[in-house]
Design a protein around this motif. Structure first.
Motif, PDB file in Angstrom:
ATOM      1  N   LEU A  37      -5.706  13.210 -11.954  1.00 32.26           N
ATOM      2  CA  LEU A  37      -5.816  12.839 -13.366  1.00 32.26           C
ATOM      3  C   LEU A  37      -4.450  12.680 -14.022  1.00 32.26           C
ATOM      4  CD1 LEU A  37      -8.854  14.984 -14.523  1.00 32.26           C
ATOM      5  CD2 LEU A  37      -8.746  12.521 -14.198  1.00 32.26           C
ATOM      6  N   LEU A  38      -3.511  13.570 -13.703  1.00 31.22           N
ATOM      7  CA  LEU A  38      -2.169  13.437 -14.274  1.00 31.22           C
ATOM      8  C   LEU A  38      -1.482  12.163 -13.790  1.00 31.22           C
ATOM      9  CD1 LEU A  38      -0.695  17.043 -14.299  1.00 31.22           C
ATOM     10  CD2 LEU A  38      -1.183  15.574 -16.239  1.00 31.22           C
ATOM     11  N   LEU A  39      -1.622  11.837 -12.519  1.00 30.33           N
ATOM     12  CA  LEU A  39      -1.041  10.598 -12.003  1.00 30.33           C
ATOM     13  C   LEU A  39      -1.667   9.376 -12.650  1.00 30.33           C
ATOM     14  CD1 LEU A  39      -0.602  11.302  -8.180  1.00 30.33           C
ATOM     15  CD2 LEU A  39       1.185  11.025  -9.893  1.00 30.33           C
ATOM     16  N   SER A  40      -2.978   9.421 -12.848  1.00 24.17           N
ATOM     17  CA  SER A  40      -3.647   8.248 -13.416  1.00 24.17           C
ATOM     18  C   SER A  40      -3.335   8.071 -14.896  1.00 24.17           C
ATOM     19  CB  SER A  40      -5.151   8.333 -13.200  1.00 24.17           C
ATOM     20  OG  SER A  40      -5.694   9.391 -13.932  1.00 24.17           O
ATOM     21  N   THR A  41      -3.022   9.143 -15.616  1.00 26.11           N
ATOM     22  CA  THR A  41      -2.693   8.991 -17.027  1.00 26.11           C
ATOM     23  C   THR A  41      -1.219   8.726 -17.259  1.00 26.11           C
ATOM     24  OG1 THR A  41      -2.418  11.373 -17.289  1.00 26.11           O
ATOM     25  CG2 THR A  41      -4.582  10.452 -17.800  1.00 26.11           C
ATOM     26  N   SER A  42      -0.393   8.894 -16.233  1.00 22.00           N
ATOM     27  CA  SER A  42       1.037   8.704 -16.431  1.00 22.00           C
ATOM     28  C   SER A  42       1.421   7.237 -16.542  1.00 22.00           C
ATOM     29  CB  SER A  42       1.830   9.382 -15.313  1.00 22.00           C
ATOM     30  OG  SER A  42       1.536   8.779 -14.077  1.00 22.00           O
ATOM     31  N   SER A  43       0.697   6.350 -15.869  1.00 23.32           N
ATOM     32  CA  SER A  43       0.989   4.923 -16.000  1.00 23.32           C
ATOM     33  C   SER A  43      -0.258   4.120 -15.637  1.00 23.32           C
ATOM     34  CB  SER A  43       2.153   4.513 -15.100  1.00 23.32           C
ATOM     35  OG  SER A  43       1.740   4.371 -13.773  1.00 23.32           O
ATOM     36  N   PRO A  44      -0.426   2.968 -16.263  1.00 26.51           N
ATOM     37  CA  PRO A  44      -1.597   2.134 -15.961  1.00 26.51           C
ATOM     38  C   PRO A  44      -1.599   1.617 -14.530  1.00 26.51           C
ATOM     39  CG  PRO A  44      -0.537   1.411 -17.985  1.00 26.51           C
ATOM     40  CD  PRO A  44       0.340   2.446 -17.379  1.00 26.51           C
ATOM     41  N   GLY A  45      -0.419   1.379 -13.970  1.00 24.36           N
ATOM     42  CA  GLY A  45      -0.346   0.915 -12.587  1.00 24.36           C
ATOM     43  C   GLY A  45      -0.873   1.952 -11.613  1.00 24.36           C
ATOM     44  N   LEU A  94      -5.150  -3.721  -1.101  1.00 27.62           N
ATOM     45  CA  LEU A  94      -4.518  -5.026  -0.881  1.00 27.62           C
ATOM     46  C   LEU A  94      -5.036  -6.054  -1.870  1.00 27.62           C
ATOM     47  CD1 LEU A  94      -4.448  -5.143   3.022  1.00 27.62           C
ATOM     48  CD2 LEU A  94      -2.536  -4.738   1.458  1.00 27.62           C
ATOM     49  N   TYR A  95      -6.314  -5.995  -2.185  1.00 30.24           N
ATOM     50  CA  TYR A  95      -6.887  -6.907  -3.177  1.00 30.24           C
ATOM     51  C   TYR A  95      -6.313  -6.640  -4.565  1.00 30.24           C
ATOM     52  CZ  TYR A  95     -10.317  -9.046  -6.265  1.00 30.24           C
ATOM     53  OH  TYR A  95     -10.916  -9.782  -7.250  1.00 30.24           O
ATOM     54  N   GLY A  96      -6.161  -5.392  -4.923  1.00 30.18           N
ATOM     55  CA  GLY A  96      -5.640  -5.031  -6.239  1.00 30.18           C
ATOM     56  C   GLY A  96      -4.168  -5.352  -6.408  1.00 30.18           C
ATOM     57  N   ARG A  97      -3.438  -5.408  -5.307  1.00 28.86           N
ATOM     58  CA  ARG A  97      -2.005  -5.691  -5.386  1.00 28.86           C
ATOM     59  C   ARG A  97      -1.742  -7.103  -5.905  1.00 28.86           C
ATOM     60  NH1 ARG A  97       2.174  -5.288  -0.491  1.00 28.86           N
ATOM     61  NH2 ARG A  97       0.317  -5.973   0.586  1.00 28.86           N
ATOM     62  N   ARG A  98      -2.683  -8.007  -5.695  1.00 25.23           N
ATOM     63  CA  ARG A  98      -2.509  -9.380  -6.188  1.00 25.23           C
ATOM     64  C   ARG A  98      -2.356  -9.410  -7.699  1.00 25.23           C
ATOM     65  NH1 ARG A  98      -6.974 -13.305  -4.139  1.00 25.23           N
ATOM     66  NH2 ARG A  98      -8.155 -11.832  -5.367  1.00 25.23           N
TER      67      ARG A  98
END
Length: 113
Positions: A37-45, A94-98
């Motif tokens: 959760l902390l990683l996901s709230t730290s940046s949208p990427g 890999l799909y999301g990296r696009r």
């Protein structure tokens, strides 16, 4: 007041409650969940990466269960099915990296920086 004070206090209370209510096993799970959760709230990427990983993992898991039930896989065949969730997560990443992980495939959401 620091912007990290409220999340730190809430995570501390969550960890304390997890340990008091369910013991050490729950504390370990709560720590892992808190880090995610902390990683996901730290940046949208990072949130996009985590989101794509879990969507892909879930898709691979569902495919593995369906194939395992339909073919009655045993032995090495069932061991091979264990790789499908990780292959699904890899394909989703890999799909999301696009789209730099900013275009989430739920409801056509596009995060704007």
């Amino acid at each position: 007041m620091s912007k990290w004070l409220v999340p730190a206090v809430s995570i501390g209370l969550f960890l304390a409650f997890s340990y008091i209510a369910w013991g050490v096993e729950s504390l370990i799970s709560a720590v892992i969940l808190s880090v995610i959760l902390l990683l996901s709230t730290s940046s949208p990427g990072r949130a996009g990466i985590i989101f794509y990983f879990f969507i892909g993992f879930l898709a691979g898991f569902v495919v593995a269960i369906v194939i395992g039930v339909k073919t009655n896989a045993t032995g090495w065949e069932s061991a091979v099915l264990l790789t499908l969730p990780f292959i699904g997560a890899l394909v989703a990443l890999l799909y999301g990296r696009r789209s730099d992980y900013m275009s989430w495939p739920v409801f056509g959401f596009r995060y704007k920086r």
